[in-house]
Motif scaffolding. Sequence first.
Motif, short mmCIF file in Angstrom:
data_model
loop_
_atom_site.label_atom_id
_atom_site.label_comp_id
_atom_site.label_asym_id
_atom_site.label_seq_id
_atom_site.Cartn_x
_atom_site.Cartn_y
_atom_site.Cartn_z
N GLU B 11 12.38 36.44 -4.90
CA GLU B 11 11.75 35.18 -4.49
C GLU B 11 10.23 35.30 -4.34
O GLU B 11 9.55 34.27 -4.13
CB GLU B 11 12.38 34.66 -3.19
CG GLU B 11 12.16 35.55 -1.97
CD GLU B 11 13.28 36.57 -1.75
OE1 GLU B 11 13.89 36.99 -2.75
OE2 GLU B 11 13.53 36.92 -0.58
N GLN B 115 17.30 33.24 -11.99
CA GLN B 115 18.18 33.72 -10.91
C GLN B 115 19.59 33.92 -11.47
O GLN B 115 20.06 33.14 -12.31
CB GLN B 115 18.18 32.72 -9.76
CG GLN B 115 19.04 33.22 -8.59
CD GLN B 115 18.79 32.46 -7.30
OE1 GLN B 115 17.64 32.27 -6.89
NE2 GLN B 115 19.87 32.03 -6.66
N ASN B 118 25.16 34.86 -9.16
CA ASN B 118 25.63 35.34 -7.85
C ASN B 118 24.68 34.97 -6.71
O ASN B 118 25.00 35.16 -5.54
CB ASN B 118 25.87 36.87 -7.88
CG ASN B 118 24.57 37.65 -8.13
OD1 ASN B 118 23.47 37.10 -8.02
ND2 ASN B 118 24.71 38.92 -8.47
N GLY B 119 23.49 34.51 -7.07
CA GLY B 119 22.54 34.09 -6.05
C GLY B 119 21.88 35.23 -5.29
O GLY B 119 21.05 35.01 -4.42
N LYS B 120 22.23 36.45 -5.64
CA LYS B 120 21.69 37.60 -4.89
C LYS B 120 20.58 38.34 -5.64
O LYS B 120 19.84 39.13 -5.04
CB LYS B 120 22.81 38.59 -4.58
CG LYS B 120 23.87 38.03 -3.65
CD LYS B 120 24.96 39.06 -3.43
CE LYS B 120 26.05 38.51 -2.52
NZ LYS B 120 27.26 39.34 -2.55
N THR B 121 20.54 38.12 -6.93
CA THR B 121 19.57 38.84 -7.76
C THR B 121 19.01 37.88 -8.80
O THR B 121 19.54 36.77 -8.99
CB THR B 121 20.22 40.03 -8.51
OG1 THR B 121 21.31 39.52 -9.29
CG2 THR B 121 20.73 41.08 -7.56
N ARG B 148 16.50 42.39 -6.66
CA ARG B 148 17.23 41.83 -5.51
C ARG B 148 16.44 40.70 -4.86
O ARG B 148 15.21 40.76 -4.79
CB ARG B 148 17.43 42.92 -4.45
CG ARG B 148 18.66 43.73 -4.60
CD ARG B 148 18.93 44.53 -3.32
NE ARG B 148 17.87 45.51 -3.07
CZ ARG B 148 17.85 46.72 -3.60
NH1 ARG B 148 18.82 47.13 -4.39
NH2 ARG B 148 16.85 47.55 -3.34
N LYS B 149 17.16 39.74 -4.31
CA LYS B 149 16.53 38.80 -3.39
C LYS B 149 16.56 39.42 -2.00
O LYS B 149 17.50 40.14 -1.65
CB LYS B 149 17.29 37.47 -3.38
CG LYS B 149 17.16 36.69 -4.68
CD LYS B 149 17.96 35.40 -4.65
CE LYS B 149 17.23 34.32 -3.85
NZ LYS B 149 17.92 32.99 -4.02
N ASN B 150 15.55 39.17 -1.22
CA ASN B 150 15.55 39.62 0.18
C ASN B 150 16.27 38.57 1.02
O ASN B 150 17.12 38.88 1.84
CB ASN B 150 14.10 39.80 0.67
CG ASN B 150 14.04 40.52 1.98
OD1 ASN B 150 14.86 41.41 2.25
ND2 ASN B 150 13.07 40.16 2.80
N ASP B 151 15.95 37.33 0.74
CA ASP B 151 16.55 36.20 1.44
C ASP B 151 17.44 35.48 0.42
O ASP B 151 16.94 34.77 -0.45
CB ASP B 151 15.43 35.28 1.94
CG ASP B 151 15.98 33.99 2.54
OD1 ASP B 151 17.22 33.88 2.72
OD2 ASP B 151 15.16 33.09 2.79
N VAL B 152 18.74 35.66 0.55
CA VAL B 152 19.64 35.05 -0.45
C VAL B 152 19.60 33.52 -0.37
O VAL B 152 20.03 32.84 -1.30
CB VAL B 152 21.10 35.55 -0.32
CG1 VAL B 152 21.19 37.03 -0.69
CG2 VAL B 152 21.65 35.31 1.07
N ASP B 153 19.07 32.99 0.71
CA ASP B 153 18.98 31.54 0.84
C ASP B 153 17.70 30.97 0.23
O ASP B 153 17.53 29.74 0.19
CB ASP B 153 19.05 31.14 2.32
CG ASP B 153 20.39 31.53 2.92
OD1 ASP B 153 21.40 31.50 2.17
OD2 ASP B 153 20.42 31.90 4.10
#
Lengths: 343, 343, 343
Positions: B11, B115, B118-121, B148-153
């Motif tokens: 992000e 993105q 899975n919303g995580k990466t 990787r995302k740090n904040d998955v939101d």
Amino acid sequence: MAKTNPGRFFEDYAVGQVIDHAVPRTVGAGERALYHALYPMRHALYSSDEFARSCGLPGSPLDDLAAFHVVFGKTVPDVSLNAVANLGYAEGRWLKPVWAGDTLRSSSEVIGLKQNSNGKTGVVYVRTRGTNQRGETVMEYVRWVMVRKNDVDAPAPETVVPDLAEVIDPTDLVIPEGLNFTGYDFTLAGEPHRFGDYEVGEVIGHVDGVTIEEAEHMIATRLWQNTAKVHFDATFRPDGQRLIYGGHVISMARALSFNGLANAQMIVGLNGGAHANPCFSGTTVKAWSEVLDKAETSAPGVGALRLRLVAVSDASVGELKDEAGKYLPQVLLDLDYWALIPV
Amino acid sequence: MAKTNPGRFFEDYAVGQVIDHAVPRTVGAGERALYHALYPMRHALYSSDEFARSCGLPGSPLDDLAAFHVVFGKTVPDVSLNAVANLGYAEGRWLKPVWAGDTLRSSSEVIGLKQNSNGKTGVVYVRTRGTNQRGETVMEYVRWVMVRKNDVDAPAPETVVPDLAEVIDPTDLVIPEGLNFTGYDFTLAGEPHRFGDYEVGEVIGHVDGVTIEEAEHMIATRLWQNTAKVHFDATFRPDGQRLIYGGHVISMARALSFNGLANAQMIVGLNGGAHANPCFSGTTVKAWSEVLDKAETSAPGVGALRLRLVAVSDASVGELKDEAGKYLPQVLLDLDYWALIPV
Amino acid sequence: MAKTNPGRFFEDYAVGQVIDHAVPRTVGAGERALYHALYPMRHALYSSDEFARSCGLPGSPLDDLAAFHVVFGKTVPDVSLNAVANLGYAEGRWLKPVWAGDTLRSSSEVIGLKQNSNGKTGVVYVRTRGTNQRGETVMEYVRWVMVRKNDVDAPAPETVVPDLAEVIDPTDLVIPEGLNFTGYDFTLAGEPHRFGDYEVGEVIGHVDGVTIEEAEHMIATRLWQNTAKVHFDATFRPDGQRLIYGGHVISMARALSFNGLANAQMIVGLNGGAHANPCFSGTTVKAWSEVLDKAETSAPGVGALRLRLVAVSDASVGELKDEAGKYLPQVLLDLDYWALIPV
């Protein structure tokens, strides 16, 4: 075997004695590249001639610790071949940068002697000076080691324990000629943190770790012509382990400290240091630092940080010593130095 | 630990963002020797200043892949510290040789973001440029990594997938100024095979193999100031293994390809590449090549071969992928590049 | 795989044949530093440009053995790729120092052939010359190896066994131009022992030992572009061991001989040598020397010692061979050379 060097024993030293150490050494582009290959060094002033020029120097000097290792290495055959332990450092100062093509020599003066109560060993204090081919002193430091007696019946010398400064007064630090951090490029250097951003007492865990291999510490230690058997000969110790040169741990920890102290560019003072526990191949070295003091300097844009640099064999930032004042087993190094940083 | 670099997360990137990477690096005689010590390099143009002069250059440049590693190494703290995987390369071109004494910098522009479901990466595409102290671009390439995302939101960015060339058009390859193979000495170079002797579809097994040691890949990776923990810290992965930098395998395979491609002297284009499987210490790396295409160039006596370079962990020249299109486990590297060869 | 080099077999050699070996090599500051990092070298003339100047030279040359390794390495693809054994050396002379920036080439003349009675192998004798970019011969030596036949039915060549000197006559040794030891600084060199202090028959145990690692011998051997598979590929031998390049043992033993022969500065003649037993990683190499002869030279202050240099895998100074004349298993190297030393 009369032609080989048996090393000096405790009774062979006398206060006031000056030992000119053998094998001068020319350093250059090869040593520079090897230093970057052996340690994860990223300090910009030593990595880029252009960056060094933007700081008022004619180019990148040899890394301060590489200069130390070269000067130190020469003393080993005369000072620590029969040493039982390396006990401490004090009053270390870097006085002139070392440039590619310079040739370094070392000499040491015995400034203290104290026989131990067991009568078998004693402590020898030497002040070592490294000089270049122009006769300029590039660095000096005091080191004391415990050395075996060869003849336990040799009489004990008069005890002389030198009066050594706990900390180098920052006004005694020597700033390299021309150094100027007023145009310092923090983006190129890798971190935004300047003198004013560090507080006394602040502790920084340096995150990264390196697992040490036999080949690497031997390559490094030979590069400094430190030929102490214990670092190279796996048959020397009963446990079959090669003891890693303490300076290898110093350089590894200093390089790891980039992550959080990228702008602590130049080392100018060594207040003290202890190799708290021996280090062997397979150890994963990590490091943390504590800001011990801060001082202004007379050079433009240049401040000084007094830093404790601790190398540990695991990740914990924390206690150094147990209740009895003994270093905890995971502590490898406890070093106290002055570094220059942009204000 | 606010002063250490946590790396960027998915992000934190935005299309159009330009990142100036830290720590410029001066390269020279030391890096040259180390490159020959770490890889079984024998290409004459990089081994001998005299040979390079006979080819119209002022001397041997830094090996093309060494230049790549230096430029790439600088991007690691900003691009791949939190990367899950290095997915690919494209549009890589060497634009100017790097000479001893040059100081290299890197910057990267974010040219794509996507993105994952899975919303995580997410996948980050960057175009990286390496420049010298004169501000000239020495090389550029596109690389994409999964981060990787740090904040998955954190909200997903607009998906931008750059339109990348499958292959660099040979007319876009940049031939080093002055390069001239009309007086090329095939005896000194080590093999008689010239441009006309290679046919599209031809496969060459390079015979030799090298078993990789921990000390070697760490020395190499540090030399490029690539400080990703996973290459150095044996405690980082649950299996206690250090993942070997993919570029180490590239350089090893390229060096091994001398035996059969001794005259494919200079790398000028990187069409693509996959680190098909991870490589660990103890692996014996072997290599084979396939001629994918041929092209003439405007430089005197200089042709271009498009080559697939495959590194494998055993000797077999053969299939790359299984029926499902997945790389077979013995395949370490599948690289697609343009090299210059005498016609 | 027609494009790769299968190496020459016994039937491919003819007396009088001259082979120009591939891949010229420029050497410099990087090779110098690596040589000091790989071996515990302390001879002052190679460590310090200033010391070399005080001996009448323009600076430190490349170590004599490093020059030998570079010249030798080039011959491997043409001479010993299919060799079963390296049998001996003779008539080796260093004729010109190698300076930083020099580019070395090698060529070999076949001077003898003798098929073995088994009809499967034969002995090939070559005289190899290394030359610099000015066409000057920097060194020459004779080497003989046992090479496999590819076609056992190929006819045996006429047997020619060259008449080789047992020992180089000291009047044939070439002293580097300008060398002058009349102002030699024994303190800086590390030992007081001069020409007159050594007696024929004297044996010196060199005390120190180094345990060899895979990464180190591979880095060294690659540096000399010696790419024989057996040194690098752990899958090549059935026992999974990499055979250490014999020259690595030579350089290690020579470096260890500093302790007792610090003033035997320059190697100028190689009378003979045997790699008595193979050496593998994990071996602790120690060394001892015997003074075989002494000679005066025409250069001011310069004498010559003929030395036997023995490398062993344990500490014993003692017998070399068993009653049957076979080298004892702990003997790795038995070398016979001339070195220059201050009178």
